[in-house]
Design a protein around this motif. Structure first.
Motif, PDB file in Angstrom:
ATOM      1  N   ALA A   1       1.006 -28.276   4.005  1.00 46.20           N
ATOM      2  CA  ALA A   1       2.377 -28.255   4.195  1.00 46.20           C
ATOM      3  C   ALA A   1       1.638 -28.191   6.237  1.00 46.20           C
ATOM      4  O   ALA A   1       2.186 -28.320   7.385  1.00 46.20           O
ATOM      5  N   ARG A   2       1.267 -26.838   6.730  1.00 48.52           N
ATOM      6  CA  ARG A   2      -0.111 -26.419   7.623  1.00 48.52           C
ATOM      7  C   ARG A   2      -0.314 -27.786   8.831  1.00 48.52           C
ATOM      8  O   ARG A   2      -0.149 -28.087   9.321  1.00 48.52           O
ATOM      9  N   GLY A   3      -0.954 -28.377   7.289  1.00 47.14           N
ATOM     10  CA  GLY A   3      -1.680 -29.354   7.855  1.00 47.14           C
ATOM     11  C   GLY A   3      -1.774 -30.586   8.494  1.00 47.14           C
ATOM     12  O   GLY A   3      -1.272 -31.302   9.670  1.00 47.14           O
ATOM     13  N   ALA A   4      -0.200 -30.678   7.692  1.00 51.85           N
ATOM     14  CA  ALA A   4       0.708 -31.997   8.225  1.00 51.85           C
ATOM     15  C   ALA A   4       1.415 -31.621   9.377  1.00 51.85           C
ATOM     16  O   ALA A   4       1.565 -33.008   9.760  1.00 51.85           O
ATOM     17  N   VAL A   5       2.053 -30.577   9.433  1.00 51.42           N
ATOM     18  CA  VAL A   5       2.841 -30.905  10.541  1.00 51.42           C
ATOM     19  C   VAL A   5       1.220 -30.478  12.320  1.00 51.42           C
ATOM     20  O   VAL A   5       2.063 -30.830  13.364  1.00 51.42           O
ATOM     21  N   VAL A   6       0.308 -30.008  11.631  1.00 47.44           N
ATOM     22  CA  VAL A   6      -0.317 -30.482  12.350  1.00 47.44           C
ATOM     23  C   VAL A   6      -0.687 -31.613  12.950  1.00 47.44           C
ATOM     24  O   VAL A   6      -0.526 -31.963  14.745  1.00 47.44           O
ATOM     25  N   ALA A   7      -1.322 -32.525  11.975  1.00 43.57           N
ATOM     26  CA  ALA A   7      -1.285 -33.694  12.342  1.00 43.57           C
ATOM     27  C   ALA A   7      -0.502 -34.196  12.411  1.00 43.57           C
ATOM     28  O   ALA A   7      -0.650 -36.106  14.184  1.00 43.57           O
ATOM     29  N   ALA A   8       1.101 -34.312  12.240  1.00 45.55           N
ATOM     30  CA  ALA A   8       2.044 -35.210  12.556  1.00 45.55           C
ATOM     31  C   ALA A   8       2.620 -34.678  14.228  1.00 45.55           C
ATOM     32  O   ALA A   8       3.011 -35.482  14.863  1.00 45.55           O
ATOM     33  N   ALA A   9       2.073 -33.825  14.656  1.00 48.17           N
ATOM     34  CA  ALA A   9       2.468 -33.425  16.157  1.00 48.17           C
ATOM     35  C   ALA A   9       1.217 -33.866  17.406  1.00 48.17           C
ATOM     36  O   ALA A   9       1.395 -33.928  18.225  1.00 48.17           O
ATOM     37  N   ARG A  10       0.067 -33.928  16.489  1.00 41.13           N
ATOM     38  CA  ARG A  10      -0.944 -34.648  18.017  1.00 41.13           C
ATOM     39  C   ARG A  10      -0.755 -36.001  17.628  1.00 41.13           C
ATOM     40  O   ARG A  10      -1.189 -36.803  18.046  1.00 41.13           O
ATOM     41  N   ALA A  11      -0.123 -36.381  16.140  1.00 43.34           N
ATOM     42  CA  ALA A  11       0.322 -38.137  15.884  1.00 43.34           C
ATOM     43  C   ALA A  11       0.901 -38.420  17.207  1.00 43.34           C
ATOM     44  O   ALA A  11       1.459 -39.537  17.504  1.00 43.34           O
ATOM     45  N   ALA A  12       2.273 -37.930  17.995  1.00 38.54           N
ATOM     46  CA  ALA A  12       3.066 -38.252  18.372  1.00 38.54           C
ATOM     47  C   ALA A  12       3.286 -37.694  19.888  1.00 38.54           C
ATOM     48  O   ALA A  12       4.083 -38.018  20.452  1.00 38.54           O
ATOM     49  N   GLY A  13       1.890 -37.109  19.628  1.00 40.88           N
ATOM     50  CA  GLY A  13       1.222 -37.249  21.301  1.00 40.88           C
ATOM     51  C   GLY A  13       2.155 -35.176  21.850  1.00 40.88           C
ATOM     52  O   GLY A  13       2.675 -35.412  23.317  1.00 40.88           O
ATOM     53  N   LEU A  14       1.613 -34.245  21.108  1.00 40.97           N
ATOM     54  CA  LEU A  14       2.914 -33.307  20.782  1.00 40.97           C
ATOM     55  C   LEU A  14       1.919 -32.412  21.256  1.00 40.97           C
ATOM     56  O   LEU A  14       0.666 -32.304  20.642  1.00 40.97           O
ATOM     57  N   PRO A  15       2.174 -30.967  21.847  1.00 43.29           N
ATOM     58  CA  PRO A  15       1.226 -29.720  21.131  1.00 43.29           C
ATOM     59  C   PRO A  15       0.624 -29.653  20.491  1.00 43.29           C
ATOM     60  O   PRO A  15       1.967 -30.300  19.671  1.00 43.29           O
ATOM     61  N   SER A  16      -0.219 -29.061  20.312  1.00 43.59           N
ATOM     62  CA  SER A  16      -0.276 -28.011  19.026  1.00 43.59           C
ATOM     63  C   SER A  16       0.581 -27.151  18.462  1.00 43.59           C
ATOM     64  O   SER A  16       1.436 -26.845  19.324  1.00 43.59           O
ATOM     65  N   PRO A  17       1.246 -27.055  17.423  1.00 41.10           N
ATOM     66  CA  PRO A  17       2.424 -26.663  16.548  1.00 41.10           C
ATOM     67  C   PRO A  17       2.349 -24.760  17.144  1.00 41.10           C
ATOM     68  O   PRO A  17       1.044 -24.287  16.816  1.00 41.10           O
ATOM     69  N   VAL A  18       3.650 -24.462  17.399  1.00 36.74           N
ATOM     70  CA  VAL A  18       3.351 -22.701  16.944  1.00 36.74           C
ATOM     71  C   VAL A  18       3.056 -22.541  15.764  1.00 36.74           C
ATOM     72  O   VAL A  18       3.876 -22.995  14.822  1.00 36.74           O
ATOM     73  N   GLN A  19       2.519 -20.953  15.718  1.00 37.24           N
ATOM     74  CA  GLN A  19       2.434 -20.839  14.200  1.00 37.24           C
ATOM     75  C   GLN A  19       4.186 -19.551  13.970  1.00 37.24           C
ATOM     76  O   GLN A  19       4.237 -19.289  14.623  1.00 37.24           O
ATOM     77  N   SER A  20       4.470 -19.750  12.551  1.00 34.34           N
ATOM     78  CA  SER A  20       5.375 -19.327  11.596  1.00 34.34           C
ATOM     79  C   SER A  20       5.497 -17.863  12.079  1.00 34.34           C
ATOM     80  O   SER A  20       4.338 -16.853  12.455  1.00 34.34           O
ATOM     81  N   VAL A  21       6.174 -17.383  11.904  1.00 35.66           N
ATOM     82  CA  VAL A  21       6.222 -15.572  11.814  1.00 35.66           C
ATOM     83  C   VAL A  21       5.488 -14.766  11.172  1.00 35.66           C
ATOM     84  O   VAL A  21       5.464 -15.185  10.123  1.00 35.66           O
ATOM     85  N   TRP A  22       4.579 -13.769  11.633  1.00 36.75           N
ATOM     86  CA  TRP A  22       4.006 -13.086  10.416  1.00 36.75           C
ATOM     87  C   TRP A  22       4.717 -12.081   9.587  1.00 36.75           C
ATOM     88  O   TRP A  22       5.696 -10.866  10.781  1.00 36.75           O
ATOM     89  N   THR A  23       5.833 -11.611   8.825  1.00 36.35           N
ATOM     90  CA  THR A  23       6.738 -11.108   8.687  1.00 36.35           C
ATOM     91  C   THR A  23       6.791  -9.341   8.341  1.00 36.35           C
ATOM     92  O   THR A  23       7.311  -8.955   8.645  1.00 36.35           O
ATOM     93  N   ASP A  24       5.730  -8.711   8.578  1.00 38.77           N
ATOM     94  CA  ASP A  24       5.100  -7.888   7.668  1.00 38.77           C
ATOM     95  C   ASP A  24       5.020  -6.575   9.231  1.00 38.77           C
ATOM     96  O   ASP A  24       4.113  -6.753   8.893  1.00 38.77           O
ATOM     97  N   VAL A  25       5.809  -6.624  10.163  1.00 39.97           N
ATOM     98  CA  VAL A  25       5.203  -5.581  11.350  1.00 39.97           C
ATOM     99  C   VAL A  25       3.922  -4.770  10.880  1.00 39.97           C
ATOM    100  O   VAL A  25       3.502  -3.947  12.243  1.00 39.97           O
TER     101      VAL A  25
END
Length: 293
Positions: free
Chosen positions: A164-188
């Motif tokens: 899914a991470r690879g898919a959203v990176v590809a979709a963002a770039r295909a749509a002409g958008l910046p690289s996606p922001v990575q989701s949170v790391w929940t274990d502070v």
């Protein structure tokens, strides 16, 4: 801050004390959360406090980190109230959760005139990632809401989201958008895990990361700021390309025998662009809709 943020610090909108601290915590962007971090009974007060803060910063000509607001899903009553309250206000943008309907995205964009980051948190949203990314010119980015997405996909471990991470990176770039922001790391309490996960994120096409605690900011900045060695190598590539262009060539071997062509140069320029993130300077607040910057 100007340029593309590396860190996006979430803070609950109903806690004015925490919002004030978040603005001074050193993040490149602060995301005032009206959604998951706010109890249902506190939604109205969170919205009111956020509107008051935005108006105060506007009147004072405040500078500092970018200020974004994560609204409630726009198809819900709290979400509709968020959109109405924030329409036309000066802010850097809105994060839209559970995005899966391009028509709904277009409606939010038209009503608020604000840049939108779309959070894909369902299988339906992920499946329509590129369509959502191209839904309106104000869509500024797409990314994953991984906890909700994992639940919807029935994924029970982190590696199950790799595709899914690879898919959203590809979709963002295909749509002409910046690289996606990575989701949170929940274990502070696991900074080593945060670093390792962030390094994988950077290597696989993400740029920047959402964080839930100020102590996570420095690690994210360190990972997502190119090192001096990386900058030096990129500068050498650009210099080699310039020398080749002066000779009428489009490709060349550098001093170390590495092949330098336009694709390699483009990657080097991305490194140099991102190296500037470590030298962000305060910027003026974003203009209101229709206002000339």
């Amino acid at each position: 801050m100007s340029a593309v943020p590396r860190s996006w610090l979430y803070v609950p909108g109903h806690r004015a004390d925490r919002v004030a601290k978040a603005l001074d915590a050193g993040a490149d962007a602060v995301v005032i959360d009206l959604e998951d971090a706010v109890p249902a009974a506190q939604k109205d007060i969170a919205r009111e406090l956020t509107v008051a803060l935005l108006d105060e910063r506007d009147g004072a000509g405040a500078t500092g980190p970018q200020v974004w607001v994560r609204i409630n899903p726009p198809g819900t009553e709290p979400g509709r109230r968020d959109v109405a309250a924030l329409a036309g206000r000066r802010l850097d943008g809105l994060r839209v959760p559970r995005a899966d309907d391009p028509d709904e995205v277009r409606e939010v964009a038209e009503r608020t005139a604000a840049p939108l980051q779309l959070l894909l948190e369902t299988a339906r949203g992920l499946w329509r990632a590129r369509e959502l990314g191209e839904a309106h010119e104000l869509v500024a980015g797409i990314g994953l809401g991984e906890a909700d997405l994992a639940a919807d996909l029935l994924v029970d471990r982190d590696e199950g989201l790799a595709w899914a991470r690879g898919a959203v990176v590809a979709a963002a770039r295909a749509a002409g958008l910046p690289s996606p922001v990575q989701s949170v790391w929940t274990d502070v309490g696991d900074p080593d895990g945060l670093r390792a996960s962030s390094e994988v994120g950077r290597a696989t096409g993400f740029f920047g990361r959402s964080v839930i605690h100020p102590r996570q900011i420095d690690t994210v900045h360190d990972v997502y700021t190119p090192s001096a060695e990386e900058v030096g190598a990129a500068e050498a590539i650009v210099a080699t390309a310039a020398e080749a262009a002066a000779r009428g060539e489009v490709a060349a071997l550098d001093a170390n025998g590495r092949f330098v062509d336009p694709a390699v140069v483009a990657r080097a320029r991305t490194v140099l662009d991102r190296a500037g993130q470590g030298r962000l300077v305060p910027s003026a607040p974003a203009p209101r809709p229709g206002e000339v910057p």
